[in-house]
Scaffold this motif. Structure first.
Motif, short mmCIF file in Angstrom:
data_model
loop_
_atom_site.label_atom_id
_atom_site.label_comp_id
_atom_site.label_asym_id
_atom_site.label_seq_id
_atom_site.Cartn_x
_atom_site.Cartn_y
_atom_site.Cartn_z
N ARG A 154 3.53 3.95 -1.10
CA ARG A 154 3.53 5.42 -1.21
C ARG A 154 2.28 6.01 -0.58
NH1 ARG A 154 3.59 8.31 -5.94
NH2 ARG A 154 5.47 9.55 -5.68
N LEU A 159 7.20 8.26 4.32
CA LEU A 159 8.50 7.67 4.05
C LEU A 159 9.63 8.66 4.31
CD1 LEU A 159 7.60 5.98 0.64
CD2 LEU A 159 7.53 4.94 2.91
N SER A 160 10.74 8.14 4.79
CA SER A 160 11.94 8.95 4.89
C SER A 160 12.44 9.26 3.48
CB SER A 160 13.02 8.21 5.68
OG SER A 160 13.44 7.05 4.95
N ASP A 161 13.37 10.20 3.35
CA ASP A 161 13.88 10.56 2.02
C ASP A 161 14.51 9.35 1.32
OD1 ASP A 161 13.05 13.12 2.43
OD2 ASP A 161 15.02 13.92 2.96
N ARG A 163 13.91 6.14 1.85
CA ARG A 163 12.87 5.19 1.49
C ARG A 163 12.05 5.71 0.31
NH1 ARG A 163 13.12 -0.11 3.08
NH2 ARG A 163 13.13 -0.35 5.35
N GLN A 164 11.77 7.01 0.29
CA GLN A 164 10.99 7.59 -0.80
C GLN A 164 11.72 7.39 -2.12
OE1 GLN A 164 7.90 9.62 -0.07
NE2 GLN A 164 7.64 8.83 -2.14
N ASP A 168 10.13 5.13 -5.01
CA ASP A 168 9.81 5.83 -6.27
C ASP A 168 10.52 5.21 -7.46
OD1 ASP A 168 8.13 7.54 -4.98
OD2 ASP A 168 9.50 9.26 -4.96
N TYR A 205 13.82 14.02 -8.98
CA TYR A 205 15.19 13.52 -8.79
C TYR A 205 16.15 13.99 -9.89
CZ TYR A 205 12.64 10.60 -5.55
OH TYR A 205 11.83 10.16 -4.53
#
Length: 438
Positions: A154, A159-161, A163-164, A168, A205
């Motif tokens: 992190r 990071l791409s969405d 990957r994030q 996470d 999220y």
């Protein structure tokens, strides 16, 4: 004569600046001679940042910079062949920084055509490796290691969405594993703090994982809450001799009802009214309490801990800063000229208390200490040998004589003193009890 003294310090600064730049150039040149192309190029960039007209450094930066770019690119290829992708990304970023630094001093260094594609590939490969290692760490019962790996991902990569999301959620999973271990080991405060970190990560999220993290945090909080009864403090003879009559009540109100110093979600203060009624019913409200009496109070009130203590000392110091005789006139037709005495004074109040916290279950004192506070104010007051109300003065000046205004000012100082002492006591009590919870 004066002009020479003014110019001399400036000349010293300029000479010192030249020496610094020259020393940097010499260091960079030494790195170049040793074949350390990257360090040499970085050094020449620093020289040019200080002096854009250092043409020899510019020419050497062009040469060493190109060599450094080639060296780093070859290093990246070697690291790729061994699967050391994270280090490869670091070297690629060093190439980028070198190119950008040179551009900032008007030297153009060219990155290989495949640089961007290679870096994107390396970042993805590095992330894949990190995720595999983190998964292995979790399987092997090493959530701390997984946590370090995922926090590094992190921190170090954009990071791409997708990957994030993946990083996470795996990071939160490691945190929740650690939080559960804390709960199992009887460390609810640590478990709560760790679960809250997972909640913060998952909050964007709003999914089942975030709900699970909140539920675990709530469970840890529920398991860790301790009930504290605040018994009104008594006073020593020293306090009784020196302190104003109602100050002890102010102090106890600040401790029982004030918010200052309170921050812990794990310390639930028992209703102060209930505590005071219980203490009065047991006829323990006007004495220094023994260990056994504090335990009896805690058992009667069904609390985990009991805080009690005594106010031990009080000092009031007045210092006259200025004194003046002011002209005035009495009211009415027969008014006469007169004077009154005006004073500006500093008043400082100091209070001390001793406190202790008893664990109701064990009957032992688990915390104890002393606290002190002070409050200061600067006031204007006046005196007159006769009836001050007979003076023909505006209302603002009449207040200087009014005992009720003096009492109001004293009252403000008492409240400030009480709030400060309560804050210091409660902060130390809560900090200490939080440590005991874990």
């Amino acid at each position: 004569m004066h002009r020479s003294y003014l110019v001399l310090p400036l000349l010293v600064v300029l000479v010192a600046g030249c020496v610094t730049t020259k020393k940097r150039y010499q260091d960079a040149f030494a790195q170049e001679q040793a074949g350390n192309w990257v360090a040499a190029a970085e050094g020449y960039i620093q020289v040019l940042e200080k002096d854009r007209n250092y043409e020899d450094a510019r020419a050497r930066l062009q040469d060493t910079g190109e060599r450094a770019i080639t060296l780093l690119w070859n290093t990246v290829e070697d690291l790729e062949s061994t699967g050391t992708f994270a280090l490869a990304v670091r070297e690629l970023d060093r190439m980028q920084a070198l190119r950008d630094g040179a551009e900032g001093v008007n030297v153009i260094l060219t990155l290989p055509d495949a640089f961007e594609d290679r870096r994107s590939f390396m970042v993805e490969a590095a992330l894949d490796a990190i995720l595999r290692d983190a998964e292995d760490a979790m399987v092997n019962g090493q959530p701390d290691r997984a946590l370090d790996l995922l926090e590094g991902a992190r921190r170090d990569y954009v990071l791409s969405d997708d990957r994030q999301f993946e990083v996470d959620h795996r990071l939160a999973d490691a945190l929740l594993t650690l939080a559960r271990a804390d709960l199992a080991a009887g460390r609810p405060k640590s478990g709560y703090d760790t679960a809250l970190r997972a909640v913060e990560i998952l909050d964007p999220y709003d999914d089942d994982a975030e709900i699970a993290a909140r539920e675990l945090a709530d469970l840890a909080l529920a398991e860790g809450i301790r009930v504290l009864a605040l018994v009104p403090f008594w006073r020593t003879e020293t306090w009784q001799r020196n302190a104003p009559e109602d100050l002890r009540a102010d102090m106890n109100d600040a401790i029982a009802f004030g918010e200052a110093g309170r921050r812990s979600e794990f310390i639930a203060v028992l209703d102060p009214g209930k505590t005071r009624r219980g203490v009065r019913a047991m006829t323990l409200d006007a004495k220094v309490l023994t260990r056994a009496e504090m335990r009896d109070i805690g058992q009667e009130l069904d609390s985990d801990y009991v805080l009690a203590g005594e106010f031990t000392g009080f000092l009031e110091n007045e210092r006259i800063r200025r004194t003046r005789e002011r002209d005035a006139r009495t009211r009415g037709r027969g008014g006469v000229d007169t004077t009154y005495t005006w004073r500006q004074m500093d008043i400082r109040l100091q209070a001390t208390a001793a406190w202790r916290v008893l664990d109701v279950v064990t009957g032992e004192f688990v915390l104890e200490g002393t606290a002190e506070s002070d409050a200061r104010g600067r006031f204007e007051r006046a005196t007159y040998p006769g009836n001050w109300r007979s003076l023909d003065l505006p209302g603002s000046e009449q207040l200087l004589f009014d005992p009720e205004e003096w009492a109001r000012q004293d009252r403000q100082l008492h409240i400030e003193l009480s709030d400060k002492l309560a804050e210091r006591i409660m902060r130390r009590v809560e900090d200490g009890l939080e440590r005991l919870i874990d």
